[in-house]
Design a protein around this motif. Structure first.
Motif, PDB file in Angstrom:
ATOM      1  N   ARG A  49       2.150  -5.798   9.676  1.00  0.00           N
ATOM      2  CA  ARG A  49       1.066  -5.343  10.587  1.00  0.00           C
ATOM      3  C   ARG A  49      -0.194  -5.768  10.558  1.00  0.00           C
ATOM      4  NH1 ARG A  49      -2.348  -4.200  13.272  1.00  0.00           N
ATOM      5  NH2 ARG A  49      -3.186  -2.380  14.086  1.00  0.00           N
ATOM      6  N   THR A  67       5.455   1.829  15.765  1.00  0.00           N
ATOM      7  CA  THR A  67       6.111   3.070  15.144  1.00  0.00           C
ATOM      8  C   THR A  67       6.200   2.949  13.609  1.00  0.00           C
ATOM      9  OG1 THR A  67       7.576   3.233  17.359  1.00  0.00           O
ATOM     10  CG2 THR A  67       8.131   4.586  15.212  1.00  0.00           C
ATOM     11  N   GLU A  68       5.714   3.814  13.069  1.00  0.00           N
ATOM     12  CA  GLU A  68       5.895   3.838  11.611  1.00  0.00           C
ATOM     13  C   GLU A  68       7.195   4.228  11.041  1.00  0.00           C
ATOM     14  OE1 GLU A  68       3.187   5.570   7.778  1.00  0.00           O
ATOM     15  OE2 GLU A  68       3.334   6.597   9.539  1.00  0.00           O
ATOM     16  N   LEU A  70       9.208   5.928   8.213  1.00  0.00           N
ATOM     17  CA  LEU A  70       8.895   6.881   6.897  1.00  0.00           C
ATOM     18  C   LEU A  70      10.012   6.981   6.023  1.00  0.00           C
ATOM     19  CD1 LEU A  70       7.138   9.541   9.150  1.00  0.00           C
ATOM     20  CD2 LEU A  70       5.834   7.749   7.736  1.00  0.00           C
ATOM     21  N   ARG A  79       2.396   5.460  15.646  1.00  0.00           N
ATOM     22  CA  ARG A  79       1.305   5.320  15.206  1.00  0.00           C
ATOM     23  C   ARG A  79       0.207   5.009  16.340  1.00  0.00           C
ATOM     24  NH1 ARG A  79       0.595   8.461  11.669  1.00  0.00           N
ATOM     25  NH2 ARG A  79      -1.045   7.107  11.046  1.00  0.00           N
ATOM     26  N   ASP A 167       8.502  -1.675   7.753  1.00  0.00           N
ATOM     27  CA  ASP A 167       7.936  -0.398   7.494  1.00  0.00           C
ATOM     28  C   ASP A 167       7.352  -0.203   9.114  1.00  0.00           C
ATOM     29  OD1 ASP A 167       5.889  -2.522   7.616  1.00  0.00           O
ATOM     30  OD2 ASP A 167       5.365  -1.981   5.509  1.00  0.00           O
ATOM     31  N   MET A 168       7.308  -0.956  10.024  1.00  0.00           N
ATOM     32  CA  MET A 168       6.962  -0.719  11.200  1.00  0.00           C
ATOM     33  C   MET A 168       7.749  -1.161  12.211  1.00  0.00           C
ATOM     34  SD  MET A 168       3.916   1.007  10.970  1.00  0.00           S
ATOM     35  CE  MET A 168       2.625   0.765  11.671  1.00  0.00           C
TER      36      MET A 168
END
Length: 184
Positions: A49, A67-68, A70, A79, A167-168
């Motif tokens: 990111r 988009t994150e 989780l 996000r 993670d994204m």
């Protein structure tokens, strides 16, 4: 029981490409998005990111969703949602879970296809090009109305802060927002 990713892909009839073959059919906007992401990754499997600099892609920002990913429910959370994406939805889902806040042909029974697209990006660290051209809602909330919105393709790409785990998810949907209809 969780269905394996390979079984889920095999069972899906949704039109998507999982290789760079999409470059032969995608729009110039999607190609620009791919070229930008690809330049940021260099020799790595995926950029982070931190590598994404919004000032380098101002023309793409209205079409982008970040988009994150989780570790716990809701697992996927918006996000950042570009202005064209917000306009199509009629509200800004930033901070909301993906489930229940996505758009397009995925509405209703095809929610699993949206989540499968994300799952492919996350588990395979690979691209997903969703090329099912879609007609979206046709309302501007005012008295003039607009023609339906057309999505011409969506590209989802992985981002990773550690170079190993996604993670994204970095996404760009090529959306045509037609001019308002003029009354006769």
């Amino acid at each position: 029981m969780t269905v394996s990713l390979d079984d889920a892909i095999a069972a899906s009839t949704h039109p998507r490409l999982l290789t760079a073959e999409f470059l032969t059919i995608c729009s110039p906007r999607i190609r620009r998005f791919w070229d930008y992401w690809n330049s940021k990754r260099g020799a790595r499997p995926m950029p982070s990111r931190r590598d994404i600099e919004p000032t380098e892609i101002p023309d793409l920002l209205p079409y982008i969703v970040l988009t994150e990913v989780l570790r716990e429910p809701p697992f996927l959370r918006y996000r950042l949602v570009g202005t064209k994406q917000v306009a199509v939805r009629g509200h800004d889902p930033t901070g909301e879970p993906v489930r229940g806040h996505y758009i397009g042909h995925h509405l209703g029974k095809e929610e699993g296809e949206v989540l499968l697209n994300y799952r492919i990006v996350i588990e395979r660290h690979s691209l997903v090009y969703d090329y099912n051209s879609t007609i979206g809602p046709a309302s501007d909330g005012g008295s003039f109305g607009i023609k339906p919105v057309r999505e011409k393709g969506t590209l989802l790409l992985p981002l990773s802060s550690d170079g190993q785990d996604v993670d994204m998810v970095f996404c760009c949907a090529d959306i045509d927002m037609p001019d308002p209809v003029t009354p006769s």
